[in-house]
Design an enzyme around this catalytic site. Structure first.
Site, PDB file in Angstrom:
ATOM      1  N   GLN A 138       0.847  -1.197   0.000  1.00 45.96           N
ATOM      2  CA  GLN A 138       0.000   0.000   0.000  1.00 45.96           C
ATOM      3  C   GLN A 138       0.881   1.246   0.000  1.00 45.96           C
ATOM      4  O   GLN A 138       0.388   2.355  -0.102  1.00 45.96           O
ATOM      5  CB  GLN A 138      -0.879   0.017   1.253  1.00 45.96           C
ATOM      6  CG  GLN A 138      -1.853  -1.130   1.331  1.00 45.96           C
ATOM      7  CD  GLN A 138      -2.452  -1.241   2.733  1.00 45.96           C
ATOM      8  OE1 GLN A 138      -3.471  -0.639   3.037  1.00 45.96           O
ATOM      9  NE2 GLN A 138      -1.816  -2.012   3.595  1.00 45.96           N
ATOM     10  N   ASP A 141       6.112   4.884  -1.377  1.00 44.95           N
ATOM     11  CA  ASP A 141       7.449   5.480  -1.229  1.00 44.95           C
ATOM     12  C   ASP A 141       8.512   4.877  -2.139  1.00 44.95           C
ATOM     13  O   ASP A 141       9.622   5.423  -2.246  1.00 44.95           O
ATOM     14  CB  ASP A 141       7.908   5.411   0.238  1.00 44.95           C
ATOM     15  CG  ASP A 141       7.858   3.988   0.821  1.00 44.95           C
ATOM     16  OD1 ASP A 141       8.086   3.015   0.085  1.00 44.95           O
ATOM     17  OD2 ASP A 141       7.565   3.867   2.037  1.00 44.95           O
ATOM     18  N   HIS A 156      -1.561   1.567  -4.248  1.00 47.82           N
ATOM     19  CA  HIS A 156      -1.978   2.970  -4.112  1.00 47.82           C
ATOM     20  C   HIS A 156      -1.127   3.929  -4.942  1.00 47.82           C
ATOM     21  O   HIS A 156      -1.168   5.126  -4.725  1.00 47.82           O
ATOM     22  CB  HIS A 156      -1.953   3.377  -2.634  1.00 47.82           C
ATOM     23  CG  HIS A 156      -2.946   2.623  -1.810  1.00 47.82           C
ATOM     24  ND1 HIS A 156      -2.952   2.611  -0.437  1.00 47.82           N
ATOM     25  CD2 HIS A 156      -4.001   1.850  -2.184  1.00 47.82           C
ATOM     26  CE1 HIS A 156      -3.952   1.854   0.004  1.00 47.82           C
ATOM     27  NE2 HIS A 156      -4.598   1.377  -1.042  1.00 47.82           N
ATOM     28  N   CYS A 164      -0.717  13.144 -16.032  1.00 46.03           N
ATOM     29  CA  CYS A 164      -1.269  14.370 -16.602  1.00 46.03           C
ATOM     30  C   CYS A 164      -2.791  14.323 -16.506  1.00 46.03           C
ATOM     31  O   CYS A 164      -3.422  13.329 -16.893  1.00 46.03           O
ATOM     32  CB  CYS A 164      -0.827  14.512 -18.060  1.00 46.03           C
ATOM     33  SG  CYS A 164      -1.541  15.989 -18.816  1.00 46.03           S
ATOM     34  N   CYS A 184       2.557  19.120 -17.763  1.00 48.60           N
ATOM     35  CA  CYS A 184       2.919  18.018 -18.663  1.00 48.60           C
ATOM     36  C   CYS A 184       3.799  18.542 -19.802  1.00 48.60           C
ATOM     37  O   CYS A 184       3.457  19.543 -20.438  1.00 48.60           O
ATOM     38  CB  CYS A 184       1.629  17.407 -19.215  1.00 48.60           C
ATOM     39  SG  CYS A 184       1.879  16.108 -20.427  1.00 48.60           S
ATOM     40  N   CYS A 187       1.484  17.761 -23.327  1.00 48.26           N
ATOM     41  CA  CYS A 187       0.275  18.510 -23.707  1.00 48.26           C
ATOM     42  C   CYS A 187       0.084  19.799 -22.906  1.00 48.26           C
ATOM     43  O   CYS A 187      -0.838  20.563 -23.168  1.00 48.26           O
ATOM     44  CB  CYS A 187      -0.963  17.624 -23.577  1.00 48.26           C
ATOM     45  SG  CYS A 187      -1.521  17.418 -21.869  1.00 48.26           S
ATOM     46  N   THR A 225       0.417  -2.996   8.682  1.00 45.85           N
ATOM     47  CA  THR A 225      -0.780  -2.279   8.218  1.00 45.85           C
ATOM     48  C   THR A 225      -1.864  -2.334   9.285  1.00 45.85           C
ATOM     49  O   THR A 225      -2.002  -3.346   9.978  1.00 45.85           O
ATOM     50  CB  THR A 225      -1.296  -2.833   6.865  1.00 45.85           C
ATOM     51  OG1 THR A 225      -2.485  -2.124   6.500  1.00 45.85           O
ATOM     52  CG2 THR A 225      -1.587  -4.324   6.909  1.00 45.85           C
ATOM     53  N   PRO A 251       4.076  -4.520  15.573  1.00 47.06           N
ATOM     54  CA  PRO A 251       4.313  -4.414  17.019  1.00 47.06           C
ATOM     55  C   PRO A 251       3.016  -4.415  17.823  1.00 47.06           C
ATOM     56  O   PRO A 251       3.006  -4.793  18.984  1.00 47.06           O
ATOM     57  CB  PRO A 251       5.030  -3.061  17.190  1.00 47.06           C
ATOM     58  CG  PRO A 251       5.315  -2.542  15.840  1.00 47.06           C
ATOM     59  CD  PRO A 251       4.597  -3.372  14.824  1.00 47.06           C
ATOM     60  N   ALA A 268       8.908  -4.690  11.763  1.00 41.18           N
ATOM     61  CA  ALA A 268       9.226  -5.343  10.485  1.00 41.18           C
ATOM     62  C   ALA A 268      10.738  -5.482  10.302  1.00 41.18           C
ATOM     63  O   ALA A 268      11.229  -6.523   9.854  1.00 41.18           O
ATOM     64  CB  ALA A 268       8.628  -4.530   9.337  1.00 41.18           C
TER      65      ALA A 268
END
Ligand code: OAD
Length: 278
Positions: A138, A141, A156, A164, A184, A187, A225, A251, A268
């Site tokens: 998800q 980064d 995501h 654009c 853009c 265009c 998550t 955790p 993790a």
């Protein structure tokens, strides 16, 4: 994101399951009599992984927390200080694209200074050993790819991509800071972050890959998550109902026996390296 996005859908972590602390080895203090020590649970998960033909991994913001990327709903989470409706919806962008871009530019600057943590590297290493592994994230980064994961399914979107609003062309853009508003090169239309905002539909091809991986998984790892955003939040349940061995790494995991087989209560970056054989 589809109708269910933002719905209160949990991946687990309630009472009754097997929870093992990451500071072990120690006896589990959860509610399952005879629960394994952390060492035993890790050995069990490693053994399941070794036998698995298909492994599906879902990661969320907690995956990158140890890299310094803020989560959304934790103590200093982004949604504690910002309203998603003001920054992460198509309506917000239509109303004030400059404000939305300023927030994304800030996040891009922050993420640009972050590097993959041992957890990202462990998942890339696991992929080397398990050709049938699909990594679904998800996170926007890009840290999984930086760690060496070959083809993460980015549900995501990606904060380093722009789209654009005119010709819909998607391209990579790593400028920090990015000129606001960016336009853009083809265009001249206004560019937007290539991110799935609240109220928007996910890419059907991405959905198919994500759902397919969890339907066919022998082992599913659910990492970092909160499990409240759909459709990602339903992947663990889909895998479990199809017979997968479901492991949560978080955790805050408390081990909901109805949702997961093993909950490893730890970070993790500390737990995942221990799941991958040397
Ligand atoms: P959340 O911020 O909702 O949840 C982060 C989870 O990570 C929590 O369950 C924490 O307990 C856990 N966590 C914290 N530190 C951790 C660590 N070191 N190791 C493992 N787990 C840790 O983030 P997500 O569930 O990813 O969407 O949020 C889902 C979506 O909501 C995001 O993709 C984002 C947001 O709106 C978009 O922006 C499109």
């Amino acid at each position: 994101m589809g109708a269910g996005r933002g719905g209160q859908h949990g991946t687990g972590a309630a009472q009754g399951g097997q929870t093992v602390g990451a500071r072990g080895p120690q006896k589990d203090e959860g509610s399952v009599p005879g629960a394994d020590t952390l060492e035993d649970a890790i050995a069990k998960v490693r053994e399941r992984l070794a036998r698995a033909g298909h492994v599906a991994v879902l990661t969320g913001a907690g995956m990158s927390a140890e890299s310094g990327v803020p989560t959304f709903r934790g103590e200093d989470g982004l949604w504690r200080n910002h309203r998603a409706e003001d920054l992460a919806t198509p309506e917000a962008f239509a109303r004030d694209p400059k404000l939305v871009w300023e927030w994304y530019d800030w996040r891009r600057g922050l993420i640009a200074g972050c590097v993959p943590n041992p957890g990202h590297k462990a998942l890339a290493g696991l992929e080397e050993r398990e050709p049938g592994l699909t990594l679904v994230t998800q996170n926007v980064d890009g840290l999984h790819a930086l760690a060496g994961s070959r083809d993460p399914v980015e549900m995501h979107g990606n904060i380093w991509k722009v789209r654009c609003t005119g010709c819909q062309r998607v391209s990579e853009d790593r400028r920090v800071p990015i000129p606001i508003l960016p336009h853009c090169g083809v265009c001249g239309g206004v560019l937007r972050p290539h991110i799935v905002w609240f109220g928007e539909a996910l890419d059907p091809g991405i959905l198919e890959r994500a759902f397919g991986a969890f339907e066919y998984a022998d082992v599913a790892l659910i990492v970092g998550t909160s499990g409240v955003v759909q459709p990602a939040a339903s992947l663990a349940g889909i895998a479990r109902r199809a017979g997968a061995f479901v492991v949560e790494v978080n955790p805050d995991a408390a081990g909901d026996a109805a949702a997961v087989d093993v909950a490893l209560a730890g970070k993790a970056g500390e737990v995942l390296p221990r799941l991958v054989p040397d």
